[in-house]
Design an enzyme around this catalytic site. Structure first.
Site, PDB file in Angstrom:
ATOM      1  CE  LYS A  31      -2.073   1.821   3.724  1.00 29.21           C
ATOM      2  NZ  LYS A  31      -1.802   3.293   3.634  1.00 29.21           N
ATOM      3  CG  ASP A  58      -4.487   4.686   1.431  1.00 28.60           C
ATOM      4  OD1 ASP A  58      -5.675   4.978   1.224  1.00 28.60           O
ATOM      5  OD2 ASP A  58      -3.963   4.700   2.567  1.00 28.60           O
ATOM      6  CE  LYS A  60      -7.299   7.018   3.890  1.00 25.21           C
ATOM      7  NZ  LYS A  60      -5.907   6.530   3.757  1.00 25.21           N
ATOM      8  CG  ASP A  63     -12.460  17.778  -5.557  1.00 22.41           C
ATOM      9  OD1 ASP A  63     -13.422  18.499  -5.909  1.00 22.41           O
ATOM     10  OD2 ASP A  63     -11.337  18.227  -5.268  1.00 22.41           O
ATOM     11  CB  THR A 122      -9.292   2.022  11.727  1.00 14.10           C
ATOM     12  OG1 THR A 122      -8.082   2.386  11.051  1.00 14.10           O
ATOM     13  CG2 THR A 122     -10.074   1.042  10.867  1.00 14.10           C
ATOM     14  NE  ARG A 213       1.515   3.182  12.787  1.00 16.05           N
ATOM     15  CZ  ARG A 213       0.677   4.074  13.287  1.00 16.05           C
ATOM     16  NH1 ARG A 213       1.123   5.049  14.064  1.00 16.05           N
ATOM     17  NH2 ARG A 213      -0.617   3.998  13.028  1.00 16.05           N
TER      18      ARG A 213
END
Length: 234
Positions: A31, A58, A60, A63, A122, A213
Site C-alpha cells: 500500500k 491509497d 483517498k 472531490d 479506524t 507499523r
C-alpha cells in the site's frame, strides 16, 4: 483467507528500498499512501509494480465527480491493482471513479483496477464520529457509507474489522472488505482506535487486511510479515 497488504508509509528512499528488499518473494501487496506518494509521486506505483508487487494506491480521492473521475484516470494509468475514494463524496463521485478508471485501463490495455470506498477511518472512535457530524455509532455510519459506495458501483469498502461482517451482510458477500487497523496480539495500537488481530480479521470475513507499523517498524520486517501470514493461516 484474506490477502495481506503491507502499508509502506515511508518517505525516505533508503527505508523504502530496505522494506521492498525485506518483503521480496512474500505473497503480499504494497500500500502506497499519502506519505509515500507525496514524497515520490504517482510514478512510485509503477516502480513498486516493477519489483513484483501488486499495489494498492491509497489516494483517498474526495472531490466533485468530474475531478475525481479525471484523477481516477491518472491512477489507472499507473497500473495500480486497487485504489480508493471516500464514500462520503457521494454516489455520483464513486460512480465516476469506477467508470473512468475502468475506461482508462481498458484504453491502455491494463487490468481494470478495483475501486473501494473509505467508510469511517479506524482512527475514529464513537466520540470522533459524532464530532465530525455522523449520527449513530461508527458501525452505523460505516454501513450507510458502504451502501453509498455499493450504489455507486464500487467493488468494496475500507472498514474496520468490527464492521466487516455487517458490510458483507448489507452489500453482499462479493463486496470487498479491506480492513486496516490490524495489530498482532500485544502490539501497540498507536493512533488506531478500532483495531483487531490478523486472526480476528480472518474470522470476520475480511478480504484484505492492511498492516503497517507492526511490519515496517519491526527490526526484521520480513520476519514480522512472515509471522503475520502464518497467524492468518492458523
Amino acid at each position: 483467507m484474506p490477502e495481506l497488504i503491507v502499508a509502506a508509509d515511508v518517505r525516505e528512499e533508503k527505508k523504502l528500498e530496505e522494506l521492498l528488499f525485506a518483503l521480496a518473494g512474500q505473497p503480499v501487496w504494497i500500500k502506497l499512501g499519502l506519505e509515500a506518494l507525496s514524497a515520490f509521486g504517482l510514478g512510485l506505483v509503477e516502480r513498486v509494480r516493477g519489483r513484483g508487487f501488486r499495489v494498492f494506491a491509497d489516494v483517498k480521492l474526495h472531490d466533485i465527480p468530474n475531478t475525481v473521475g479525471a484523477a481516477s484516470r491518472l491512477v489507472a494509468r499507473t497500473g495500480a491493482a486497487l485504489f480508493n475514494v471516500h464514500c462520503s463524496g457521494g454516489k455520483a463521485m464513486c460512480a465516476a471513479a469506477r467508470a473512468e478508471s475502468a475506461e482508462e485501463a481498458g484504453r491502455l490495455g491494463l487490468p481494470k483496477p478495483l475501486v473501494v470506498g473509505v467508510t469511517v477511518l479506524t482512527s475514529l472512535g464513537p466520540e470522533d464520529v459524532a464530532a465530525v457530524g455522523f449520527s449513530g455509532t461508527p458501525r452505523d455510519a460505516a454501513l450507510r457509507l458502504a451502501r453509498v459506495g455499493k450504489d455507486g458501483g464500487l467493488d468494496g469498502v475500507v472498514c474496520s474489522v468490527q464492521e466487516a461482517a455487517a458490510v458483507k451482510q448489507a452489500c453482499g458477500p462479493a463486496f470487498l472488505a479491506v480492513c486496516p487497523g490490524i495489530r498482532p496480539a500485544g502490539a501497540d495500537a498507536g493512533d488506531q482506535k478500532r483495531i483487531a488481530t490478523p486472526r480476528g480479521a480472518v474470522e470476520a470475513g475480511a478480504d484484505f487486511i492492511v498492516v503497517g507499523r507492526p511490519i515496517t517498524g519491526a527490526d526484521e520486517p520480513g520476519a514480522a510479515c512472515a509471522a503475520i501470514l502464518e497467524e492468518m493461516k492458523r
